[in-house]
Design an enzyme around this catalytic site. Structure first.
Site, short mmCIF file in Angstrom:
data_model
loop_
_atom_site.label_atom_id
_atom_site.label_comp_id
_atom_site.label_asym_id
_atom_site.label_seq_id
_atom_site.Cartn_x
_atom_site.Cartn_y
_atom_site.Cartn_z
N GLU A 199 1.42 5.52 12.57
CA GLU A 199 0.17 5.21 13.65
C GLU A 199 0.08 3.03 13.25
O GLU A 199 -0.73 2.82 14.64
CB GLU A 199 -0.47 5.15 12.50
CG GLU A 199 -2.17 5.51 12.19
CD GLU A 199 -3.45 5.88 11.75
OE1 GLU A 199 -4.15 5.59 11.17
OE2 GLU A 199 -2.85 7.30 11.00
N ASP A 200 0.28 2.76 12.62
CA ASP A 200 1.31 1.22 12.73
C ASP A 200 2.23 0.22 12.90
O ASP A 200 1.77 -0.76 13.10
CB ASP A 200 0.05 1.03 11.26
CG ASP A 200 -1.13 1.42 11.03
OD1 ASP A 200 -1.97 1.30 11.47
OD2 ASP A 200 -1.69 1.62 9.51
N HIS A 238 4.27 6.61 5.40
CA HIS A 238 2.97 7.67 6.28
C HIS A 238 2.29 6.27 7.01
O HIS A 238 1.71 7.14 8.11
CB HIS A 238 1.71 8.04 5.03
CG HIS A 238 1.10 7.34 4.61
ND1 HIS A 238 1.11 6.16 3.37
CD2 HIS A 238 0.20 6.21 4.43
CE1 HIS A 238 0.18 5.12 2.84
NE2 HIS A 238 0.24 5.51 3.23
N HIS A 293 1.04 -0.91 -0.51
CA HIS A 293 0.24 -0.21 -0.64
C HIS A 293 1.16 1.34 0.12
O HIS A 293 0.91 2.04 -0.51
CB HIS A 293 -1.19 -0.35 1.32
CG HIS A 293 -1.71 1.07 0.98
ND1 HIS A 293 -2.38 2.16 0.13
CD2 HIS A 293 -1.27 2.02 1.97
CE1 HIS A 293 -2.73 3.44 0.74
NE2 HIS A 293 -2.63 3.24 2.26
N ASP A 298 -3.09 8.53 -1.18
CA ASP A 298 -4.00 7.62 0.26
C ASP A 298 -5.16 7.13 -0.47
O ASP A 298 -5.33 5.71 -0.46
CB ASP A 298 -3.21 7.99 1.62
CG ASP A 298 -3.38 6.45 2.28
OD1 ASP A 298 -2.98 5.58 1.77
OD2 ASP A 298 -4.71 7.41 3.43
N ASP A 345 -22.93 18.30 -24.33
CA ASP A 345 -21.82 18.52 -23.20
C ASP A 345 -20.90 17.58 -22.67
O ASP A 345 -20.18 17.12 -22.44
CB ASP A 345 -21.89 19.37 -23.19
CG ASP A 345 -22.09 19.73 -20.85
OD1 ASP A 345 -23.04 19.01 -20.91
OD2 ASP A 345 -21.66 20.62 -20.00
#
Length: 761
Positions: free
Chosen positions: A111-112, A107, A83, A174, A294
């Site tokens: 956090e993970d 990134h 990812h 992301d 259009d």
């Protein structure tokens, strides 16, 4: 199935990072990739547009992120590291600098994984550490609702973007990869993620001028939220493209030849609208697919601005122009830096042809927005500083964030964010010719606050194109607006908040209302304190109170007075903080064996109270005043004030039975007096109960008496007490006790009225 773009019943998430599978084309389920991008692949992608790339930095980030995520997997079963790697690949397509690519790789690490900000600062430097921190959600938020947590994460993200716009670019990449690979996520989460993308991220990309990314995010969300409608639109588009294949080529050839014969080189290409854009236009205009003229548009990309206008002249002299379809965004760019000339002509086969004429630089900005600026060149300085100078889109973003950061609570912040993201523009002018850009459907209130907050707060009227008009008037392109102001208006009416369209206006109105209410409490608190000091025959001075602030746990005199006005602090506590020997005497004076209300009723024949009593002017008082429920009070009544924390003063007549509820709280009782101006009479609330005969026209007779005596009926309720009589309760407004007594006397004289009396609580 009809999909509504704006969903008012949900507060959508804004910073969720989703574990889903790697990239897949729009329109079919994602499949795991056979091989992840290798280090040398990533380096080569960056080197293709930046020969001076720092290969060592990229390699270190690649290895660090891969090790940090270790054996983590996505919902598809693929390694989680795929990812951030795909996010970095998306950003290489936007030709971004090394720091942004590295931040994309890292990134999710804070956090993970076990990685920390300090560790990333040490290995990669504080610049990259700040980018990664800006992309990290807040943890352990002590907030009541999920929506509040989501809004606080969005607030954190936007504040980080204001410091460094590259945070936004990584976040959008992301989200784009997560949306491309949404099929492995459970259906309930899939829908929520698509909704938040459509409500937050797609409009944010559009506001930053990144049209290509916005369109892909919208279509991916549309496919998830309404697959049936998406499939139908795609089938119709494909069929139309097949049917008009030769026509599209013919139009491209004719445009190119006409320009070339006039000595003007241009790159001409056709482009069809995206499914979501078509669907929303069908909804907005309530038309069918066949009625859209259009669906296919053509772009003429030339070398410079002069060539844009030359091309426009050539097109208009060869093909008839469709009236009302010309827009010049070169002379007046959009807020997201978009610049182009739009026109529609009748082309070959009597087909309407929509044209966009722009330069190569404009074309890059139209597709990639702020990402089109070359960040990696050394001569531009930091990206954020460069964009402050060069980009209207980034200026809008910073301005918007400044407004949003003043919101009082998370839900309000998220509401204002959506208001700022969703709108087309209307351009209006001040009398001096200053251009003001506003959202479509904006009114004069929004215009006034766009000029200046003080102008909005003091606005009392307006002229639109020289004609007087209401402040709620919706503005049109090209309107010249003059806002009329008055110094007498200290704060705007709170009802304006429901009329305003822009987040800036709503936030300013809400802030001014809070300030006005606080000022009322400050004024009330000061009067209560000064009255107590006067009765106690002790000296009050602000300087002396300033020295006692620490003992009251307040930082300013205004804070103390506001707390007294709201009932959070007793006036006696202020006196004791200033004079430690002060002793409260109110309870001893009135006693507790016989209630305060009874004591005051015994004194009701006394002459008017001294000026020490707080003057009450009415509903429009400069104090936070309201009148007792179920009966109110009118001038001529002997009255008492009850302080209610958070509400101010409630005025009761002495005869109100409700006063018994406060007899054990003498500190809440205030001496008040009427202070009515004869030159400007006001109405006050009262309640009467009428027992009338059940016969046709009885209520009409009662209402006629009240109207003939200049009373104003506010509310009526009726209850059948017996077959012959009805009890009618009427809330009305009168000038004073004499006025009310006259109405009661006239009602008693009516044959249909058996009994009438005033109600006090």
């Amino acid at each position: 199935m009809v999909y509504r773009r704006r969903r008012q019943t949900q507060m959508l998430a804004a910073t969720e990072s989703v574990a889903v599978a790697p990239t897949a084309p729009v329109g079919r389920p994602a499949k795991p990739r056979a091989r992840m991008m290798r280090q040398y692949d990533l380096v080569e992608r960056v080197r293709s547009y930046n020969p001076n790339t720092n290969e060592d930095l990229l390699n270190r980030a690649y290895v660090y992120a891969m090790k940090a995520h270790g054996s983590q997997t996505r919902a598809s079963g693929d390694p989680y590291f795929s990812h951030p790697l795909e996010v970095a690949a998306i950003l290489t397509d936007l030709k971004l600098d090394d720091a942004t690519i590295v931040a994309a790789l890292l990134h999710d690490t804070i956090e993970d994984t076990e990685a920390t900000r300090a560790e990333i600062d040490q290995i990669f430097g504080p610049e990259i550490g700040a980018l990664v921190e800006g992309l990290t959600k807040l943890k352990r938020l002590e907030l009541v609702s999920r929506e509040a947590k989501q809004a606080e994460n969005l607030r954190k993200l936007l504040l980080a973007i204001a410091d460094d716009v590259r945070v936004l670019l990584v976040k959008l990449a992301d989200r784009l990869h997560n949306m491309r690979t949404l099929d492995f996520v459970p259906p309930e989460s899939r829908r929520r993620i698509a909704e938040e993308t459509l409500d937050i991220y797609a409009p944010l990309a559009g506001r930053m001028g990144m049209q290509e990314m916005r369109e892909e995010l919208e279509d991916l969300s549309f496919r998830t939220l309404d697959p049936e409608a998406y499939s139908v639109v795609m089938q119709r588009l494909d069929a139309l493209a097949e049917r008009n294949r030769n026509l599209i080529g013919e139009i491209e050839d004719q445009l190119s030849n006409n320009l070339r014969h006039r000595g003007l080189g241009a790159r001409v290409y056709g482009r069809r609208k995206k499914p979501f854009s078509i669907w929303t236009k069908m909804e907005r205009k309530s038309v069918g697919f066949e009625q859209l003229s259009d669906i296919f548009g053509f772009r003429l990309v030339v070398n410079d601005i002069e060539a844009c206008y030359r091309a426009l002249g050539i097109v208009h002299t060869n093909w008839p122009v469709v009236p009302g379809r010309f827009k010049d965004y070169i002379s007046t760019p959009k807020q997201n830096d978009y610049r182009s000339i739009h026109t529609t002509v009748i082309g070959p086969g009597n087909q309407r042809v929509e044209l966009q004429i722009r330069t190569e630089a404009m074309d890059q900005i139209a597709e990639r927005g702020i990402a089109a600026h070359v960040f990696y060149k050394e001569d531009v300085g930091s990206p954020t500083e460069f964009l402050k100078r060069e980009s209207n889109a980034f200026a809008w973003l910073r301005h918007t964030i400044g407004i949003l950061s003043e919101s009082a609570n998370p839900e309000e912040f998220l509401e204002h964010t959506k208001l700022e993201l969703f709108h087309d523009q209307v351009f209006c002018f001040t009398p001096k010719g200053k251009l003001i850009a506003l959202p479509r459907h904006a009114n004069v209130i929004d215009f006034a606050y766009a000029v200046h907050t003080d102008v909005g707060n003091s606005a009392v009227g307006c002229k639109i194109n020289g004609q007087f008009a209401p402040l709620s008037s919706e503005l049109q392109n090209g309107d010249e607006v003059e806002v009329l102001t008055s110094e007498a208006q200290a704060a705007p009416p709170s009802a304006w908040e429901t009329l305003a369209v822009t987040g800036k206006a709503r936030a300013a109105i809400r802030r001014a209302t809070r300030t006005a209410v606080r000022d009322q409490y400050v004024g009330l608190g000061r009067r209560i304190v000064e009255r107590l000091f006067e009765r106690a025959k002790i000296e009050y001075a602000d300087d002396k109170l300033k020295g006692a602030l620490p003992r009251l746990a307040r930082t300013s005199i205004e804070d103390v007075m506001a707390a007294v006005g709201r009932g959070e602090i007793k006036a006696s506590h202020v006196a004791r903080a200033m004079y430690p020997d002060y002793k409260e005497e109110r309870i001893a004076r009135y006693g507790v064996k016989k209630g305060l209300a009874a004591k005051l009723r015994e004194k009701s024949s006394e002459p008017p109270r001294s000026p020490v009593a707080i003057p009450i002017r009415g509903i429009n008082s400069d104090l936070p005043v309201k009148f007792a429920p179920n009966g109110g009070a009118v001038p001529g009544d002997r009255i008492v004030g009850i302080v209610t924390p958070g509400e101010g003063i409630t005025i009761y007549p002495i005869q109100a039975p409700a006063l018994k509820d406060f007899e054990e709280e003498p500190e809440r009782w205030l001496d008040v007096r009427w202070d009515i101006e004869d030159s400007a009479p006001q109405r006050f609330p009262a309640r009467i109960k009428v027992e009338n005969v059940n016969e046709p026209g009885a209520l009409a007779q009662i209402a006629t008496v009240i109207a003939e005596h200049d009373g104003n009926i506010d509310n009526i309720s009726m209850q059948r007490r017996s077959p012959d009589f009805t009890e009618t309760t009427i809330d009305l407004e009168v000038y004073d006790l004499k006025h009310l007594s006259a109405i009661l006397a006239q009602l008693r004289a009516k044959a249909v009225v058996a009994r009438v009396e005033r109600v006090n609580g």
